[in-house]
Design a protein around this motif. Structure first.
Motif, PDB file in Angstrom:
ATOM      1  N   TYR A 172       0.805  -1.223   0.000  1.00  0.00           N
ATOM      2  CA  TYR A 172       0.000   0.000   0.000  1.00  0.00           C
ATOM      3  C   TYR A 172       0.840   1.277   0.000  1.00  0.00           C
ATOM      4  O   TYR A 172       0.296   2.378  -0.125  1.00  0.00           O
ATOM      5  CB  TYR A 172      -0.914   0.002   1.226  1.00  0.00           C
ATOM      6  N   LEU A 173       2.159   1.155   0.144  1.00  0.00           N
ATOM      7  CA  LEU A 173       3.022   2.325   0.210  1.00  0.00           C
ATOM      8  C   LEU A 173       3.235   2.919  -1.168  1.00  0.00           C
ATOM      9  O   LEU A 173       3.318   2.198  -2.166  1.00  0.00           O
ATOM     10  CB  LEU A 173       4.393   1.953   0.786  1.00  0.00           C
ATOM     11  N   SER A 174       3.361   4.241  -1.230  1.00  0.00           N
ATOM     12  CA  SER A 174       3.914   4.846  -2.438  1.00  0.00           C
ATOM     13  C   SER A 174       5.351   4.349  -2.575  1.00  0.00           C
ATOM     14  O   SER A 174       6.037   4.143  -1.572  1.00  0.00           O
ATOM     15  CB  SER A 174       3.899   6.369  -2.323  1.00  0.00           C
ATOM     16  N   PRO A 175       5.817   4.136  -3.802  1.00  0.00           N
ATOM     17  CA  PRO A 175       7.174   3.597  -3.971  1.00  0.00           C
ATOM     18  C   PRO A 175       8.202   4.414  -3.188  1.00  0.00           C
ATOM     19  O   PRO A 175       8.201   5.642  -3.227  1.00  0.00           O
ATOM     20  CB  PRO A 175       7.402   3.697  -5.481  1.00  0.00           C
ATOM     21  N   ARG A 235      13.392   8.111  -2.049  1.00  0.00           N
ATOM     22  CA  ARG A 235      12.788   8.939  -1.005  1.00  0.00           C
ATOM     23  C   ARG A 235      13.689   9.072   0.224  1.00  0.00           C
ATOM     24  O   ARG A 235      14.519   8.204   0.503  1.00  0.00           O
ATOM     25  CB  ARG A 235      11.437   8.364  -0.575  1.00  0.00           C
ATOM     26  N   ASP A 292       9.916  12.732   2.603  1.00  0.00           N
ATOM     27  CA  ASP A 292       8.942  12.298   1.608  1.00  0.00           C
ATOM     28  C   ASP A 292       7.919  11.337   2.203  1.00  0.00           C
ATOM     29  O   ASP A 292       6.755  11.329   1.809  1.00  0.00           O
ATOM     30  CB  ASP A 292       9.666  11.619   0.441  1.00  0.00           C
ATOM     31  N   THR A 293       8.378  10.502   3.139  1.00  0.00           N
ATOM     32  CA  THR A 293       7.500   9.552   3.833  1.00  0.00           C
ATOM     33  C   THR A 293       7.853   9.563   5.302  1.00  0.00           C
ATOM     34  O   THR A 293       9.034   9.552   5.665  1.00  0.00           O
ATOM     35  CB  THR A 293       7.665   8.121   3.279  1.00  0.00           C
ATOM     36  N   ASN A 306       2.706  17.040  -0.259  1.00  0.00           N
ATOM     37  CA  ASN A 306       2.338  15.774  -0.910  1.00  0.00           C
ATOM     38  C   ASN A 306       3.083  14.571  -0.335  1.00  0.00           C
ATOM     39  O   ASN A 306       3.025  13.481  -0.913  1.00  0.00           O
ATOM     40  CB  ASN A 306       2.531  15.839  -2.430  1.00  0.00           C
ATOM     41  N   GLU A 335       3.859  11.480   2.361  1.00  0.00           N
ATOM     42  CA  GLU A 335       2.958  10.408   2.805  1.00  0.00           C
ATOM     43  C   GLU A 335       3.223  10.041   4.262  1.00  0.00           C
ATOM     44  O   GLU A 335       4.374   9.838   4.662  1.00  0.00           O
ATOM     45  CB  GLU A 335       3.141   9.190   1.913  1.00  0.00           C
ATOM     46  N   ASP A 376      -6.703  12.286   1.566  1.00  0.00           N
ATOM     47  CA  ASP A 376      -6.549  10.980   0.904  1.00  0.00           C
ATOM     48  C   ASP A 376      -6.277   9.883   1.929  1.00  0.00           C
ATOM     49  O   ASP A 376      -5.376   9.041   1.762  1.00  0.00           O
ATOM     50  CB  ASP A 376      -5.424  11.011  -0.134  1.00  0.00           C
ATOM     51  N   ARG A 421      -2.028  11.681   3.150  1.00  0.00           N
ATOM     52  CA  ARG A 421      -1.138  12.591   2.419  1.00  0.00           C
ATOM     53  C   ARG A 421      -1.253  14.000   2.988  1.00  0.00           C
ATOM     54  O   ARG A 421      -2.344  14.438   3.373  1.00  0.00           O
ATOM     55  CB  ARG A 421      -1.494  12.581   0.935  1.00  0.00           C
TER      56      ARG A 421
END
Length: 323
Positions: free
Chosen positions: A117-120, A124, A191-192, A219, A221, A269, A321
């Motif tokens: 489920y993670l953004s790549p 990052r 980024d995350t 943006n 996560e 989101d 997000r």
């Protein structure tokens, strides 16, 4: 003493550079005033470990290090003895040149649940808040992150992390700092941001969520894994004294209530991506963690309840997000 100079150099020309206004003094104060009574013994264990560079390092399927020329039996015994002096080992597992550190938690199971489920993570910069001994940071690097930074005030975890890092070639793509989130400025540079197993330990959970949000770039996560209970958007458990023998558990919301908390903190989101009841095979005593574990925290006559009579640990992962 553990040296943080490499980290200072690493972030000097990065979006994290503003951290240097406060971080060196914070860590200097920590070294002078806040060391655990056993800290120097733990550091000595790390110092006595050999610096090993694996011929093959698999961080994609676990934390598995191999050498073409196997360690001698004496080398392996000495390394294992030093690592056992850093018990209890709670987060893992690790497989290092034939030495298996069988930790209390099967963190690889949790990682496999949330990874789809993670953004790549490729490229990052990642922050892991309450990172323990850094297990997940190694997995983040294995998933392609450029840098993984963890914060956790537990000094045994710091020494465990430094021990693993030394045995894996002194990798400086990841760093652990002995800090709390409250000590961290609003960097807006990651980024995350991961927070796993921390929210229920916070007296002010919404303030904590805002602190996490303030570490993210636009943006960016947030990955939030925490205890939840079954219920609607208004359901929150406030344990009277202990939950599963833990004193420092303050608020356990339902996943739907937690989704509302994230929305109230300005995140968007928001997705509930996973529910999972913690089973006895995932958290248990081992030869590397001989203290009480999940089986001791549950009602011996009904494992669907904690020993205090609350619902047994149910965990959820939410992803959101920062707009």
């Amino acid at each position: 003493m553990i040296n943080f100079e490499n980290f200072y150099k690493k972030i000097a020309d990065s979006p994290l550079a503003s951290w240097l206004k406060v971080l060196p003094q914070q860590l200097l104060t920590w070294q002078k005033k806040s060391l655990h009574g056993h800290f120097h013994d733990w550091v000595k264990c790390v110092k006595n470990l050999p610096l090993l560079i694996p011929d093959r390092l698999d961080l994609l399927h676990g934390i598995n290090a191999y050498q073409q020329d196997d360690l001698t039996d004496i080398q392996r015994i000495n390394i294992e003895s030093l690592l056992r002096n850093l018990m209890p080992w709670r987060k893992g597992p690790y497989l290092l040149y034939g030495i298996k550190i069988d930790t209390e938690w099967r963190c690889d199971w949790k990682w496999q649940r949330l990874l789809p489920y993670l953004s790549p993570l490729k490229g990052r910069t990642v922050l892991d808040v309450g990172c323990g001994n850094g297990y997940y940071m190694w997995r983040m690097i294995g998933a392609g992150a450029d840098a993984a930074i963890g914060i956790d005030p537990n000094q045994l975890f710091l020494c465990q992390f430094e021990a693993i890092r030394k045995l894996l070639g002194n990798d400086h793509r990841l760093h652990l700092l002995p800090l709390c989130i409250e000590q961290q400025p609003s960097l807006k540079a990651f980024d995350t941001v991961f927070s796993m197993g921390m929210l229920y330990h916070r007296r002010s959970p919404l303030d904590y969520l805002i602190q996490l949000k303030n570490q993210l770039v636009q943006n960016g996560e947030l990955v939030l894994e925490t205890l939840v209970i079954n219920g609607d958007k208004n359901t929150v458990l406030v344990p009277s004294e202990r939950y599963a023998k833990m004193r420092n558990v303050y608020f356990i919301p339902s996943a739907r209530a937690l989704k509302n908390w994230l929305k109230k903190c300005g995140l968007v989101d928001i997705r509930i991506v996973d529910y999972n009841t913690t089973v006895l095979e995932e958290q248990r005593r081992t030869k590397w963690m001989t203290r009480e574990s999940l089986a001791d925290f549950l009602d011996p006559n009904d494992i669907t309840k904690t020993i205090e009579g609350y619902s047994a640990p149910l965990r959820a992962v939410l992803i959101a997000r920062k707009p």
